[in-house]
Write an enzyme that holds these catalytic residues in place. Structure first.
Site, short mmCIF file in Angstrom:
data_model
loop_
_atom_site.label_atom_id
_atom_site.label_comp_id
_atom_site.label_asym_id
_atom_site.label_seq_id
_atom_site.Cartn_x
_atom_site.Cartn_y
_atom_site.Cartn_z
N ASN A 21 -3.67 -10.81 6.65
CA ASN A 21 -3.23 -9.39 7.32
C ASN A 21 -4.37 -8.54 7.78
OD1 ASN A 21 -0.89 -10.14 6.20
ND2 ASN A 21 -0.53 -8.16 4.92
N THR A 81 0.89 -1.18 -0.17
CA THR A 81 -0.01 -0.13 -0.02
C THR A 81 0.94 1.38 -0.23
OG1 THR A 81 -1.84 -1.15 1.00
CG2 THR A 81 -1.62 1.33 1.42
N ASN A 118 -3.29 -5.58 12.82
CA ASN A 118 -4.73 -5.40 13.01
C ASN A 118 -5.49 -6.30 13.92
OD1 ASN A 118 -4.76 -3.42 10.98
ND2 ASN A 118 -4.94 -4.79 9.08
N HIS A 132 -7.05 -11.08 -1.38
CA HIS A 132 -6.10 -10.57 -0.27
C HIS A 132 -7.11 -11.24 0.86
CE1 HIS A 132 -4.00 -8.77 2.67
NE2 HIS A 132 -3.96 -7.47 2.28
N TYR A 144 -7.84 -8.13 7.10
CA TYR A 144 -8.89 -7.69 6.33
C TYR A 144 -10.07 -8.51 6.23
CZ TYR A 144 -5.13 -4.17 6.01
OH TYR A 144 -4.22 -3.25 6.36
C1 PHB Z 1 -1.14 -1.03 5.27
O1 PHB Z 1 -1.59 -0.23 4.79
O2 PHB Z 1 -0.66 -1.03 6.44
C2 PHB Z 1 -1.48 -2.54 4.97
C3 PHB Z 1 -2.28 -2.92 3.87
C4 PHB Z 1 -2.51 -4.07 3.26
C5 PHB Z 1 -1.88 -5.11 4.07
C6 PHB Z 1 -1.19 -4.93 5.18
C7 PHB Z 1 -0.75 -3.49 5.52
O3 PHB Z 1 -2.06 -6.32 3.82
#
Ligand code: PHB
Length: 357
Positions: free
Chosen positions: A176, A26, A233, A173, A178
């Site tokens: 992480n 990102t 997260n 995705h 989400y």
């Molecule tokens: C972030 O923006 O910190 C971020 C985004 C997507 C990811 C991990 C971190 O999979």
């Protein structure tokens, strides 16, 4: 036959020139959510990777969770990403779009005051990055079971748009912390319907997404990213090895492009006895390892067949010609953390190549 990082590999019906992957990162440089010429230059500079996976790209308005991240659900999004795919292909590279729904890792500021959605009404500890700075995560709204088909449809639609934009495939995705990961792990999924509780139920959304997207664009154009031990997260699971072995098995036998695994915790915790090779052995396709690999560890992983490809994040950010540098055992540029998120060309398209240096 022993392979090296520089051995070609068949993936998705295409021949990748090496086994180095640019990991999704990102960068918050799409102010209007539309990919632009600066992004095209950034990705094209890195087309020496066997495969590029784009930064997380939201599949709908509801999927948004950060400022200035790109989307892939309107004609303008397609036109923007076309700049990127054309530029990467012109340099002989391959590029997959990472399809992203942030779920609870978002804020009402991105949704006209509406609550972000999640499997369960459990707030993540920590803060959202909003256009007005950091704000504490709020308690998300639990998705009604009647809405889940609509989420699957958002992924299918985004995948169609990604292929129209010229991508070679898509990565779901599921890592992480989400939305899909929120369903997979029991720290964030307390549902009592057919999408929560048992492993079969927790993996249901991911399997439905993979099935819908694969049926639309071809299963060999679909990769999946998982992060079994990543606590980032505010994620947790009561039995990660059993959970992720099961998930890998559920993705097996479908001729998917690859399984891409974040093998570390971005929050710094150690693996705590987790055996990545066990997970890997539950999946029957190409395995992309990611997380803190340097050149030597990556070569070792390829030589010992612990991985088929290795994805590099920060090293690719700072070294557009990382594959050349590895080939020549050349020095690497250092990454500048201050320019990771947001901003302009500085720290984005101005890291020098060896040739320029
Ligand atoms: C972030 O923006 O910190 C971020 C985004 C997507 C990811 C991990 C971190 O999979």
């Amino acid at each position: 036959m022993t392979h090296t990082l520089f051995s070609s590999i068949e993936l998705s019906g295409q021949t990748l020139s090496n086994r180095m992957v640019m990991a999704p990162m990102t960068r918050n440089r799409a102010p209007d959510t539309i990919a632009n010429a600066m992004m095209a230059e950034h990705y094209a500079q890195r087309a020496g990777a066997g495969l590029i996976i784009t930064e997380g790209t939201q599949i709908s308005e509801q999927a948004v969770g950060y400022p200035a991240t790109p989307g892939i659900f309107t004609q303008q999004h397609i036109d923007g990403w076309k700049l990127v795919t054309d530029a990467v292909h012109a340099k002989g590279g391959h590029v997959f779009a990472q399809l992203w729904h942030c779920g609870r890792i978002s804020h009402p500021d991105f949704h006209h005051g509406d609550l972000p959605v999640a499997p369960s009404a459990i707030a993540a500890a920590g803060d959202a990055f909003t256009y007005e700075g950091l704000k504490p995560f709020i308690t998300p709204r639990e998705l009604d079971i009647s809405e889940i088909g609509g989420i699957v449809e958002q992924y299918r639609h985004a995948a169609v748009y990604a292929m129209e934009a010229g991508f070679d495939g898509v990565e779901i995705h599921a890592a992480n912390g989400y939305l899909i990961d929120q369903f997979l792990r029991d720290g964030s999924n307390r549902r009592t319907d057919s999408y929560g509780g048992s492993l079969e139920n927790r993996v249901r959304l991911l399997v439905e997404v993979v099935t819908a997207v694969g049926a639309e664009i071809g299963f060999n154009k679909v990769g999946v990213r998982l992060s079994p031990i990543n606590a980032f997260n505010d994620m947790s699971d009561s039995n990660p090895q059993a959970t992720f072995n099961y998930i890998a098995s559920s993705l097996s036998g479908r001729s998917l492009a690859y399984l891409h695994v974040v093998e570390v915790s971005m929050s710094g915790e150690s693996a705590g006895g987790f055996d990545m090779q066990q997970l890997r052995n539950h999946f029957d396709g190409p395995y992309i390892a990611n997380g803190g690999y340097d050149h030597a560890r990556a070569e070792d992983a390829i030589a010992t067949v612990a991985a088929d490809l290795v994805a590099f994040g920060t090293p690719y950010l700072a070294n557009p010609d990382l594959s050349e540098r590895f080939r020549l055992n050349a020095e690497l540029n250092e990454a500048d953390q201050a320019t990771f998120y947001g901003g302009d060309e500085h720290g984005y398209t101005d890291y020098p190549s060896l040739e320029a240096a």
